[in-house]
Scaffold this motif. Sequence first.
Motif, short mmCIF file in Angstrom:
data_model
loop_
_atom_site.label_atom_id
_atom_site.label_comp_id
_atom_site.label_asym_id
_atom_site.label_seq_id
_atom_site.Cartn_x
_atom_site.Cartn_y
_atom_site.Cartn_z
N ALA A 110 0.79 -0.91 -0.01
CA ALA A 110 -0.11 0.02 0.44
C ALA A 110 1.08 1.58 -0.07
O ALA A 110 0.51 2.11 -0.91
CB ALA A 110 -0.94 0.20 1.24
N ARG A 111 1.99 1.33 0.99
CA ARG A 111 2.38 2.43 1.15
C ARG A 111 3.62 2.45 -0.53
O ARG A 111 3.87 3.97 -0.98
CB ARG A 111 3.28 2.13 2.59
N HIS A 112 4.07 1.61 -0.78
CA HIS A 112 4.90 1.60 -2.66
C HIS A 112 3.91 1.83 -3.36
O HIS A 112 4.69 3.04 -4.46
CB HIS A 112 5.40 0.15 -2.72
N ALA A 113 2.62 1.68 -3.30
CA ALA A 113 1.88 2.72 -3.97
C ALA A 113 1.07 3.59 -3.45
O ALA A 113 0.54 4.20 -4.25
CB ALA A 113 0.35 1.50 -4.88
N GLY A 114 1.70 4.47 -2.35
CA GLY A 114 1.09 5.83 -2.58
C GLY A 114 0.01 5.95 -1.71
O GLY A 114 -0.74 6.80 -1.98
N GLY A 115 -0.64 4.73 -1.69
CA GLY A 115 -1.83 4.37 -1.35
C GLY A 115 -2.49 3.93 0.47
O GLY A 115 -1.46 4.91 1.56
N GLN A 116 -3.26 3.61 0.41
CA GLN A 116 -4.12 3.85 2.19
C GLN A 116 -3.55 2.47 2.71
O GLN A 116 -4.13 1.69 1.51
CB GLN A 116 -5.21 4.36 2.32
N TRP A 117 -3.91 2.62 3.92
CA TRP A 117 -3.79 0.85 4.31
C TRP A 117 -4.66 0.86 5.33
O TRP A 117 -4.69 1.38 6.40
CB TRP A 117 -2.19 0.47 5.47
N LEU A 118 -5.81 0.20 5.84
CA LEU A 118 -6.57 -0.36 6.32
C LEU A 118 -6.33 -1.48 7.50
O LEU A 118 -6.05 -1.91 6.90
CB LEU A 118 -8.21 -0.30 5.67
N LEU A 119 -7.39 -1.21 8.41
CA LEU A 119 -7.58 -1.67 9.55
C LEU A 119 -8.86 -3.19 9.28
O LEU A 119 -9.88 -2.25 9.74
CB LEU A 119 -6.97 -2.20 10.52
N ARG A 120 -9.01 -3.93 9.14
CA ARG A 120 -10.05 -4.94 9.60
C ARG A 120 -10.80 -6.26 10.35
O ARG A 120 -9.50 -6.58 10.24
CB ARG A 120 -10.90 -5.47 7.96
N MET A 121 -11.04 -5.90 11.27
CA MET A 121 -11.16 -7.38 12.49
C MET A 121 -12.74 -8.21 11.61
O MET A 121 -13.74 -7.97 12.46
CB MET A 121 -11.33 -7.03 13.91
N GLU A 122 -11.71 -9.13 11.16
CA GLU A 122 -12.66 -10.52 11.04
C GLU A 122 -13.66 -11.20 12.50
O GLU A 122 -12.90 -11.92 12.55
CB GLU A 122 -12.36 -11.20 10.05
N ASP A 123 -14.11 -10.70 12.89
CA ASP A 123 -14.31 -11.42 14.14
C ASP A 123 -15.63 -11.76 14.18
O ASP A 123 -16.89 -11.30 15.38
CB ASP A 123 -14.13 -10.38 15.43
#
Length: 288
Positions: free
Chosen positions: A30-43
Amino acid sequence: MDYRGRFAPSPTGRLHFGSLVAALGSWLRARHAGGQWLLRMEDIDPPREVPGAAAAILAALPAFGFTADEPVLYQSQRLAAYDDAFARLRGAGAVFPCWCSRSELLAGAGLHRDGRCVAAPDPRREPAWRLRAPDVGIAFHDALQGPQRQNLRESVGDFVIRRVEGLYSYQLACVVDDAHQGVTEVVRGCDLLDSTPRQIWLQRLLGLPTPRYLHLPLALDCAGHKLSKSEQACPVDPADPLPALRRALAFLGQPAPGDAADAPALLAAALARFDPALIPKRSGCFAG
């Protein structure tokens, strides 16, 4: 479209090396593409959830230098969205109720390929709901593993998207949430490579976009078992993150600068040298 990636752990234990590799790989991409990195908790699978694991994972990530660009998405809070997707599939006739027991399935071919339940309806209990698997090849190109193709009917059969107890499957929840979060590329372990054709078919049925995919090599124990299911899956230490981060970088074939003072500095240096072409395709033994 701007790049949006994600890390989506399940709260079945504390952050271990295999999960750290997935977090690092998705973050670097994500960072290499200059983009965003998100978090999801699969609960969404309470029987498998370890109490306190979700909080422990989320508390550990910043110690390794990982900070999400948006608030964490919890699947346990997204049941209305899954209900809606299920209703759309049911309205389109894409799913059917199934009362088959495991023993009945095992007595046959082990897969359900009929597009309907072969067992008699049992009004005393709730059915599972299966998606009718098409007799067509689902093809996609994985950014690391290369061209992939799978006939859903022959390989996996009619698959469950809502279990008897009313819990939604990983396949449905993942598809709905990747679209909701606007994920443009899914970076995850290659144990989920086999799930991708099912998810692509669900995306088509629901009219959702199909992201790109990159499936990372798995960290295995010395017996060849997935690390998350192994006794070697010791949690990584947030109080001393640099050794585990360096091992994770090496596992992904990336240079690991030795002079970084802390995790953010190490990640910054690794990002400056990141080369996706160096990531190995094949899974490998986790080196202590």
